[in-house]
Write a protein that holds these residues in place. Sequence first.
Motif, PDB file in Angstrom:
ATOM      1  N   LYS A   1      -6.281  -2.275  -4.257  1.00 39.68           N
ATOM      2  CA  LYS A   1      -7.741  -2.720  -4.886  1.00 39.68           C
ATOM      3  C   LYS A   1      -7.870  -3.373  -6.538  1.00 39.68           C
ATOM      4  CE  LYS A   1     -11.841  -0.691  -4.687  1.00 39.68           C
ATOM      5  NZ  LYS A   1     -12.738   0.160  -4.167  1.00 39.68           N
ATOM      6  N   ASN A   2      -7.052  -2.464  -7.445  1.00 39.42           N
ATOM      7  CA  ASN A   2      -7.882  -3.224  -8.967  1.00 39.42           C
ATOM      8  C   ASN A   2      -7.026  -3.821  -9.086  1.00 39.42           C
ATOM      9  OD1 ASN A   2      -5.313  -1.942  -9.495  1.00 39.42           O
ATOM     10  ND2 ASN A   2      -6.468   0.285 -10.229  1.00 39.42           N
ATOM     11  N   GLY A   3      -5.956  -4.274  -7.999  1.00 37.31           N
ATOM     12  CA  GLY A   3      -5.001  -5.446  -9.032  1.00 37.31           C
ATOM     13  C   GLY A   3      -3.389  -4.693  -9.525  1.00 37.31           C
ATOM     14  N   GLY A   4      -3.222  -4.380  -9.581  1.00 35.95           N
ATOM     15  CA  GLY A   4      -2.001  -3.778 -10.161  1.00 35.95           C
ATOM     16  C   GLY A   4      -0.754  -3.441  -9.559  1.00 35.95           C
ATOM     17  N   VAL A   5      -1.076  -3.718  -7.918  1.00 34.00           N
ATOM     18  CA  VAL A   5       0.313  -3.488  -7.437  1.00 34.00           C
ATOM     19  C   VAL A   5       0.057  -3.935  -6.372  1.00 34.00           C
ATOM     20  CG1 VAL A   5       1.657  -2.244  -5.538  1.00 34.00           C
ATOM     21  CG2 VAL A   5      -0.299  -0.848  -7.501  1.00 34.00           C
TER      22      VAL A   5
END
Length: 594
Positions: free
Chosen positions: A119-123
């Motif tokens: 969701k936060n673009g980290g994975v």
Amino acid sequence: MDEHGIRELLGDVSAGRLSRRGFVRAMVGLGLTAPLASELLASAGVAEAQPRAGVTPAKRGGGGPLKALWWDAPNILNPLLAVGLKDWNASSLFYEPLVWFDPQANMVPALAREVPSVKNGGVAKDGTSVTWKLKPGVSWHDGKPFTAGDVVFNWEYTADPATGSPAVGVWRNVKQVEALDPLTVKFVFTQPTPYWLMTSAIIPRHIFEPYKGAKSREAPNNLKPIGTGPYRFVDFKPGDLLKAELNPSYHVANRPFFDTLEIKGGGDAVSAARAVLQTGEYDYAAEVGGVEDDVLQRLEQGGKGRVVIAFGGRISHVQLNQTDPWTEVDGERSSVKTVHPFLTDPAVRGALALLVDRAGIQEQILGRNGQVTPNFISAPERFRSKNTRWEFSIDKANQMLDAGGWKRGGDGVRAKDGKRLKVVFQAVTNAVAQKVQAVIKQAAAKAGMEMELKSVVASSFYSSNPANPDTYTHFYADLQLMTYLMGPPDPERLMRVFTSWEVASKENNWQKFNVWRWHNVEYDRLYRAAETEMDPVKRAALFIRMNDLVVQNGVVIPILLLSKAAAISNRLRGVEHNPFELDFWNLPFWSREG
């Protein structure tokens, strides 16, 4: 559970009908790793866990001294060169990771600003990369800023085989670590990676870069740490005493509480527990789970403290050397170029498994601190094999050895093809370990097996010194009593110790953890498959098969799932006893009552 069921559970968390802890436990039970369970929560917009404080101080410091005991005293303060809990724990006063696991198996930011998620673009959705955003305003103890370049360096340092880091295997599937900007770092993997948490404690580039590679052991700061943690280094006498002082620039407001910290080493677990529970001379004593439970209960009657217990992934077991510890090849005993003269014999391996009285050891020695198990992976539940059984039977052991052609001599000791059934059985020096050794030796004698018991002081047994022949990673004995720690609530790192590329040897300074030097093609294949398997049910099945292989092949004899136990002063507040992490994981949030 199908997708609909998982979404219902996420809805319960959002509505407050189910705790994050309950959700993570349910997902881990289905075979998901804790990072993936946290990923689901993050995707559903459920806030991540934060460390819980006890008494909230109005300012940093003012708490006076904190006195702790670690009877198995530390010898090195570089967490990337350490091989034992004593050194990792001591290092955690000064060095921090990107995230911790809390007692409920949630990831909690430390040096990271947030836990990465889809969701936060980290994975990345395909599992091939993870991007970390770092906490701003963090500095090393010498005032230099902590940046993404330091995280990149930890990959360069640890993944370099010449460094001789025991953590080198963790980075095996990392293709590249890149600093996107001073506070953003991206990990790119060679393949889909379901368990993407690679880093441990972070050490500074500007201090250790001159010592990357073959000069790693020469770094003065291996004994004089400069980290980002809540305490700064004052003094260290390896094997004896460690002193630290409050870090006035610590990146958490109004923390830590204590002005100074002293960790005293040496002695034994009983005296350490007594100094907290009975006399009150110390505030905290780590690793007292090796003390007989009846002794701990008597000490608790002193009224000064209590024993806290938690079960995670600590497995006590007997290791069977697959190589010959008594033959030297190219300056190395227990060499992979040799084969043990009889511990590879199925009759001997099978008999040994029958000669371990697990129930007696648990009931008579460890009590509440142990749970009998036939498995090497005993937790989380989804990874626990139902295919294994344990049994204590001297009669069956004798029958197995008879059928295997091992004949008793005039002295009662069996022999076959001119080889006597005599073994050296070593363990660390402590009262419980020696009692367990004695129980096994007594049963073995009744089956015609002679055992010579050897104990090695903890400072030597768990040393990372490659010149020390008595370390458990050298394994210069036939049998070895050990406890391995799974750490994070996922078996991937624990089970790496059985892969062929993790063999401890002279070439790698005995800094790897396949100390029995076992090599199995099927096991290696299963492990490689589990590293990339994104389906949690299939992944759990792979680890169960790996567990069954090592148990059924007699590489290890599991005995007990051990508790993580510590003695804590009744006056301490904010201590979160955590089976998944180091003792001092949330030390900044500790305080003391009036």
